[in-house]
Design a protein around this motif. Structure first.
Motif, mmCIF file in Angstrom:
data_model
loop_
_atom_site.group_PDB
_atom_site.id
_atom_site.type_symbol
_atom_site.label_atom_id
_atom_site.label_comp_id
_atom_site.label_asym_id
_atom_site.label_seq_id
_atom_site.Cartn_x
_atom_site.Cartn_y
_atom_site.Cartn_z
ATOM 1 N N ASP A 9 -11.652 0.831 7.276
ATOM 2 C CA ASP A 9 -11.575 1.278 5.943
ATOM 3 C C ASP A 9 -10.543 2.612 5.998
ATOM 4 N N ASP A 10 -9.945 3.054 6.998
ATOM 5 C CA ASP A 10 -9.108 4.136 7.111
ATOM 6 C C ASP A 10 -7.755 3.473 6.789
ATOM 7 N N LEU A 11 -7.556 2.228 6.542
ATOM 8 C CA LEU A 11 -6.357 1.407 6.188
ATOM 9 C C LEU A 11 -6.203 1.399 4.776
ATOM 10 N N ALA A 12 -7.086 2.023 3.841
ATOM 11 C CA ALA A 12 -7.324 1.496 2.556
ATOM 12 C C ALA A 12 -6.045 2.598 1.876
ATOM 13 N N PRO A 13 -5.762 3.651 2.353
ATOM 14 C CA PRO A 13 -4.467 4.404 1.971
ATOM 15 C C PRO A 13 -3.159 3.875 1.934
ATOM 16 N N LEU A 14 -3.245 2.983 3.378
ATOM 17 C CA LEU A 14 -1.791 2.363 3.440
ATOM 18 C C LEU A 14 -1.678 1.140 2.171
ATOM 19 N N MET A 15 -2.756 0.552 2.092
ATOM 20 C CA MET A 15 -2.574 -0.414 0.783
ATOM 21 C C MET A 15 -2.381 0.126 -0.210
ATOM 22 N N ALA A 16 -3.210 1.276 -0.773
ATOM 23 C CA ALA A 16 -2.826 2.062 -2.015
ATOM 24 C C ALA A 16 -1.380 2.433 -2.286
ATOM 25 N N ALA A 17 -0.800 3.032 -1.188
ATOM 26 C CA ALA A 17 0.682 3.392 -1.077
ATOM 27 C C ALA A 17 1.564 2.136 -1.371
ATOM 28 N N LEU A 18 1.225 1.126 -0.788
ATOM 29 C CA LEU A 18 1.948 -0.253 -1.165
ATOM 30 C C LEU A 18 1.854 -0.452 -2.376
ATOM 31 N N ASP A 19 0.599 -0.628 -2.831
ATOM 32 C CA ASP A 19 0.374 -0.980 -4.404
ATOM 33 C C ASP A 19 1.248 -0.313 -5.200
ATOM 34 N N ALA A 20 1.367 1.173 -5.147
ATOM 35 C CA ALA A 20 1.851 2.047 -5.863
ATOM 36 C C ALA A 20 3.547 1.835 -5.945
ATOM 37 N N LEU A 21 3.951 1.519 -4.762
ATOM 38 C CA LEU A 21 5.497 1.172 -4.516
ATOM 39 C C LEU A 21 5.904 -0.249 -5.289
ATOM 40 N N LEU A 22 4.849 -1.361 -5.109
ATOM 41 C CA LEU A 22 5.280 -2.731 -5.433
ATOM 42 C C LEU A 22 5.076 -2.543 -6.972
ATOM 43 N N GLY A 23 4.389 -1.497 -7.628
ATOM 44 C CA GLY A 23 4.058 -1.743 -8.840
ATOM 45 C C GLY A 23 5.416 -1.417 -9.600
ATOM 46 N N GLY A 24 6.471 -0.864 -9.009
ATOM 47 C CA GLY A 24 7.762 -0.734 -9.709
ATOM 48 C C GLY A 24 8.897 -1.619 -9.107
ATOM 49 N N GLY A 25 10.266 -1.267 -9.795
ATOM 50 C CA GLY A 25 11.098 -2.166 -9.229
ATOM 51 C C GLY A 25 11.723 -3.266 -10.091
ATOM 52 N N LYS A 26 12.910 -3.588 -10.146
ATOM 53 C CA LYS A 26 13.631 -4.172 -10.964
ATOM 54 C C LYS A 26 13.513 -5.704 -10.634
ATOM 55 N N ARG A 27 12.972 -6.156 -9.573
ATOM 56 C CA ARG A 27 12.936 -7.594 -8.924
ATOM 57 C C ARG A 27 14.341 -8.079 -9.067
ATOM 58 N N LEU A 28 15.352 -7.273 -8.737
ATOM 59 C CA LEU A 28 16.654 -8.138 -8.963
ATOM 60 C C LEU A 28 16.800 -9.396 -7.730
ATOM 61 N N ARG A 29 16.444 -8.745 -6.658
ATOM 62 C CA ARG A 29 16.821 -9.650 -5.368
ATOM 63 C C ARG A 29 15.943 -10.915 -5.594
ATOM 64 N N PRO A 30 14.711 -11.042 -6.004
ATOM 65 C CA PRO A 30 14.113 -12.151 -6.147
ATOM 66 C C PRO A 30 14.978 -12.891 -7.081
ATOM 67 N N ALA A 31 15.249 -12.418 -8.363
ATOM 68 C CA ALA A 31 15.774 -13.261 -9.435
ATOM 69 C C ALA A 31 17.141 -13.817 -9.164
ATOM 70 N N PHE A 32 17.895 -13.182 -8.176
ATOM 71 C CA PHE A 32 19.208 -13.744 -7.784
ATOM 72 C C PHE A 32 18.786 -14.950 -6.812
ATOM 73 N N CYS A 33 17.963 -14.763 -6.231
ATOM 74 C CA CYS A 33 17.634 -15.877 -5.251
ATOM 75 C C CYS A 33 17.028 -16.980 -5.938
ATOM 76 N N TYR A 34 16.368 -16.882 -6.697
ATOM 77 C CA TYR A 34 15.793 -17.772 -7.643
ATOM 78 C C TYR A 34 16.796 -18.626 -8.625
ATOM 79 N N TRP A 35 17.866 -17.812 -8.890
ATOM 80 C CA TRP A 35 19.091 -18.436 -9.667
ATOM 81 C C TRP A 35 20.085 -18.971 -8.904
ATOM 82 N N GLY A 36 20.091 -18.436 -7.631
ATOM 83 C CA GLY A 36 20.941 -19.179 -6.501
ATOM 84 C C GLY A 36 20.515 -20.565 -6.466
ATOM 85 N N TRP A 37 19.216 -20.751 -6.169
ATOM 86 C CA TRP A 37 18.527 -21.893 -6.088
ATOM 87 C C TRP A 37 18.804 -22.972 -7.005
ATOM 88 N N ARG A 38 18.909 -22.363 -8.337
ATOM 89 C CA ARG A 38 18.843 -23.048 -9.641
ATOM 90 C C ARG A 38 20.544 -23.917 -9.515
#
Length: 350
Positions: A30-59
């Motif tokens: 259970d001591d690892l819960a703060p790690l997951m909370a920190a990751l959740d907080a970080l992944l909650g933001g961002g522009k998602r540009l890299r995945p978008a460019f990857c997807y449209w490179g595919w298309r």
């Protein structure tokens, strides 16, 4: 598929993967819960540009509706999380996406719990480990994305090259800061490998490789993606000095405080008089730089013409990308989506 819908699908794939990993970590302790909370907080933001460019490179390369491409593209957000966490440690950044950076978050936890030892070292060590975990999970998410073995094999070489290049670019960035000087050419070398390839060109190549693109399509993606990636980072350099903290999520002038030897700074030093250059060199990289100090350096950058020259470079590289896109052998839907991403990458305020 509209780019806004792709973002929704990318978010869903990313968060579903993290949720599948969560029980395994918490089963360890259970001591690892703060790690997951920190990751959740970080992944909650961002522009998602890299995945978008990857997807449209595919298309752009003729990829169809195979759902596995969304998960493959979304794995790039875990790679980006790793890069951001480590970058914040190296730059001693206090904030990321409008909240405490990961190492500061765990430094505060150490102090709040009253634990013995060095709170700063604990925060930095924890951040390094979480960044490593994100790097490992990025590969795992890619390998379990659902695309067949042949497609993943084609993409793996691009994925590996992308990870190598961004780490080399990060070292070159540190090296320029340590040397204390950077020409426009050396600053552009950092831009190319730390950001331009990593943010746009290689994600495009990854999507195209997964779709089985022919060399003509891959070359066209480079003609579009590399200059756009440079323009993207130059815009980031401007925001790092002149951006609004309420929009960028970082303190005003943070790049000046961190001593970033950016193209913007190099352009300003090239054009500066002796007194301006001396002031810029003296104050750049001062961690105690206050708001009046930031304003002083902003004034120098504007008065030397460094800001105007950087804006002109952004316009030039964006125009080059636009011309390449207009003549590229892509389906109309992909061309239209990439045109929209061009605007998002170069006119943003965050």
């Amino acid at each position: 598929m509209p780019t806004s819908l792709i973002r929704k699908e990318i978010d869903e794939a990313l968060l579903a993967f993290v949720d599948r990993q969560r029980p395994g970590l918490l089963a360890i302790s259970d001591d690892l819960a703060p790690l997951m909370a920190a990751l959740d907080a970080l992944l909650g933001g961002g522009k998602r540009l890299r995945p978008a460019f990857c997807y449209w490179g595919w298309r752009a390369a003729g990829g169809g509706s195979d759902g596995g491409i969304v998960a493959a593209a979304a794995s790039l957000e875990l790679l980006q999380a790793s890069a951001l966490i480590h970058d914040d440690v190296m730059d001693s950044s206090d904030t990321r996406r409008g909240q405490p950076s990961v190492h500061r978050r765990f430094e505060a936890l150490h102090r709040a719990q009253g634990w013995p030892g060095d709170a700063t070292a604990f925060g930095e060590g924890t951040a390094i480990l979480l960044g490593d975990l994100c790097l490992a999970w990025s590969g795992e998410m890619f390998e379990t994305c659902g695309l067949d073995d042949a497609r993943r094999r084609r993409g793996r070489a691009v994925y590996d090259l992308m990870r190598t290049e961004v780490m080399c670019g990060q070292y070159l960035d540190m090296l320029e800061g340590t040397r204390g000087e950077a020409t426009v050419d050396t600053a552009l070398r950092v831009v190319e490998f730390k950001s331009a390839k990593y943010t746009i060109e290689r994600p495009l190549h990854l999507g195209a490789a997964l779709a089985g693109a022919d060399p003509r399509v891959t070359a066209a993606l480079t003609g579009y993606g590399l200059p756009l990636g440079i323009a993207f980072q130059l815009r980031d350099d401007v925001l790092g000095v002149f951006g609004d903290p309420a929009e960028t999520g970082k303190p005003a002038g943070d790049d000046l405080r961190e001593g970033k030897r950016t193209v913007l700074v190099a352009l300003s030093l090239e054009r500066a008089g002796p007194a301006q250059a001396a002031a810029l060199r003296r104050r750049l990289g001062d961690p105690a730089l206050d708001r009046p100090g930031v304003d002083e350096l902003r004034t120098i950058i504007e008065e030397t013409g460094g800001l105007a020259a950087c804006e002109a470079m952004i316009e030039r590289y964006t125009g080059e990308a636009g011309r390449a896109l207009a003549s590229a052998p892509f389906p109309d839907e992909a061309r239209d989506a990439l045109a929209g991403l061009t605007v998002a990458a170069t006119t943003r305020r965050t």
